[in-house]
Design a protein around this motif. Sequence first.
Motif, PDB file in Angstrom:
ATOM      1  N   ARG A 148       0.843  -1.203   0.000  1.00  0.00           N
ATOM      2  CA  ARG A 148       0.000   0.000   0.000  1.00  0.00           C
ATOM      3  C   ARG A 148       0.878   1.253   0.000  1.00  0.00           C
ATOM      4  NH1 ARG A 148      -5.092  -0.130   2.381  1.00  0.00           N
ATOM      5  NH2 ARG A 148      -4.265  -1.937   3.449  1.00  0.00           N
ATOM      6  N   GLU A 149       1.956   1.235   0.798  1.00  0.00           N
ATOM      7  CA  GLU A 149       2.874   2.378   0.851  1.00  0.00           C
ATOM      8  C   GLU A 149       3.558   2.611  -0.493  1.00  0.00           C
ATOM      9  OE1 GLU A 149       5.499   1.429   4.082  1.00  0.00           O
ATOM     10  OE2 GLU A 149       3.918   1.643   5.586  1.00  0.00           O
ATOM     11  N   LEU A 150       3.768   1.540  -1.256  1.00  0.00           N
ATOM     12  CA  LEU A 150       4.381   1.660  -2.575  1.00  0.00           C
ATOM     13  C   LEU A 150       3.365   2.063  -3.642  1.00  0.00           C
ATOM     14  CD1 LEU A 150       6.720  -1.481  -2.563  1.00  0.00           C
ATOM     15  CD2 LEU A 150       7.377   0.916  -2.185  1.00  0.00           C
ATOM     16  N   GLY A 151       2.074   2.097  -3.274  1.00  0.00           N
ATOM     17  CA  GLY A 151       1.031   2.504  -4.202  1.00  0.00           C
ATOM     18  C   GLY A 151       0.255   1.363  -4.830  1.00  0.00           C
ATOM     19  N   PHE A 152       0.427   0.145  -4.293  1.00  0.00           N
ATOM     20  CA  PHE A 152      -0.228  -1.032  -4.845  1.00  0.00           C
ATOM     21  C   PHE A 152      -0.869  -1.843  -3.722  1.00  0.00           C
ATOM     22  CE2 PHE A 152       3.688  -0.069  -7.111  1.00  0.00           C
ATOM     23  CZ  PHE A 152       3.199   0.221  -8.375  1.00  0.00           C
ATOM     24  N   PRO A 153      -2.024  -1.423  -3.211  1.00  0.00           N
ATOM     25  CA  PRO A 153      -2.641  -2.181  -2.120  1.00  0.00           C
ATOM     26  C   PRO A 153      -2.926  -3.617  -2.545  1.00  0.00           C
ATOM     27  CG  PRO A 153      -4.168  -0.563  -3.009  1.00  0.00           C
ATOM     28  CD  PRO A 153      -2.844  -0.329  -3.677  1.00  0.00           C
ATOM     29  N   THR A 154      -2.728  -4.537  -1.605  1.00  0.00           N
ATOM     30  CA  THR A 154      -2.929  -5.951  -1.909  1.00  0.00           C
ATOM     31  C   THR A 154      -3.804  -6.613  -0.859  1.00  0.00           C
ATOM     32  OG1 THR A 154      -0.907  -6.593  -0.735  1.00  0.00           O
ATOM     33  CG2 THR A 154      -0.718  -6.203  -3.110  1.00  0.00           C
ATOM     34  N   ALA A 155      -4.464  -7.673  -1.290  1.00  0.00           N
ATOM     35  CA  ALA A 155      -5.161  -8.581  -0.380  1.00  0.00           C
ATOM     36  C   ALA A 155      -4.173  -9.708  -0.107  1.00  0.00           C
ATOM     37  CB  ALA A 155      -6.430  -9.124  -1.024  1.00  0.00           C
ATOM     38  N   GLU A 179      -0.043 -12.227  -2.461  1.00  0.00           N
ATOM     39  CA  GLU A 179      -0.436 -10.821  -2.431  1.00  0.00           C
ATOM     40  C   GLU A 179      -1.133 -10.502  -3.750  1.00  0.00           C
ATOM     41  OE1 GLU A 179       2.828  -8.276  -0.273  1.00  0.00           O
ATOM     42  OE2 GLU A 179       3.797  -9.713  -1.625  1.00  0.00           O
ATOM     43  N   ALA A 180      -2.419 -10.181  -3.669  1.00  0.00           N
ATOM     44  CA  ALA A 180      -3.212  -9.918  -4.871  1.00  0.00           C
ATOM     45  C   ALA A 180      -3.542  -8.436  -4.970  1.00  0.00           C
ATOM     46  CB  ALA A 180      -4.497 -10.735  -4.838  1.00  0.00           C
ATOM     47  N   HIS A 181      -3.102  -7.819  -6.061  1.00  0.00           N
ATOM     48  CA  HIS A 181      -3.478  -6.431  -6.361  1.00  0.00           C
ATOM     49  C   HIS A 181      -4.658  -6.493  -7.318  1.00  0.00           C
ATOM     50  CE1 HIS A 181      -3.226  -2.173  -7.133  1.00  0.00           C
ATOM     51  NE2 HIS A 181      -3.150  -2.415  -8.426  1.00  0.00           N
TER      52      HIS A 181
END
Length: 137
Positions: free
Chosen positions: A16-23, A71-73
């Motif tokens: 998320r901090e890198l700009g790619f939130p993941t489940a 980790e799924a974006h």
Amino acid sequence: MYTLTGFVEHGDARARELGFPTANIALEGEDTLDGVWVAYVRCPDGNIHLSCVSIGRRQTFYGEVGRLLLEAHLMNFAGDLYGQLLEVELVHFLRPQMTFDSAESLTSQIHKDIEDTVAWKAEYGHYLPPTASVAKI
């Protein structure tokens, strides 16, 4: 194709901090699916999202001792999936896991992975229902 199911858990919010939130879904067992994949994720509400999925131990930050994590974006998704059961269908292998020398180089590669995911969908079309057996994690 491989289909995995598991409950979304809290991670360290680095993506998320890198700009790619993941489940994030914790995995058990061997690393046979390590790598970055094009996937389709079915949410509990029945909606299906094109996704760029990383399976591995996040070796850039944790080396070989990190726990195995999916980790799924999810493309075009905004919402909270914590605690929800997701079905993740891995449909195309993009690349093996790599170790990066900086967060910036990792971020550049993630941008490329997402572009490759979108390009794969543009070339190969819409979602097809799962054909492989479902492994519950």
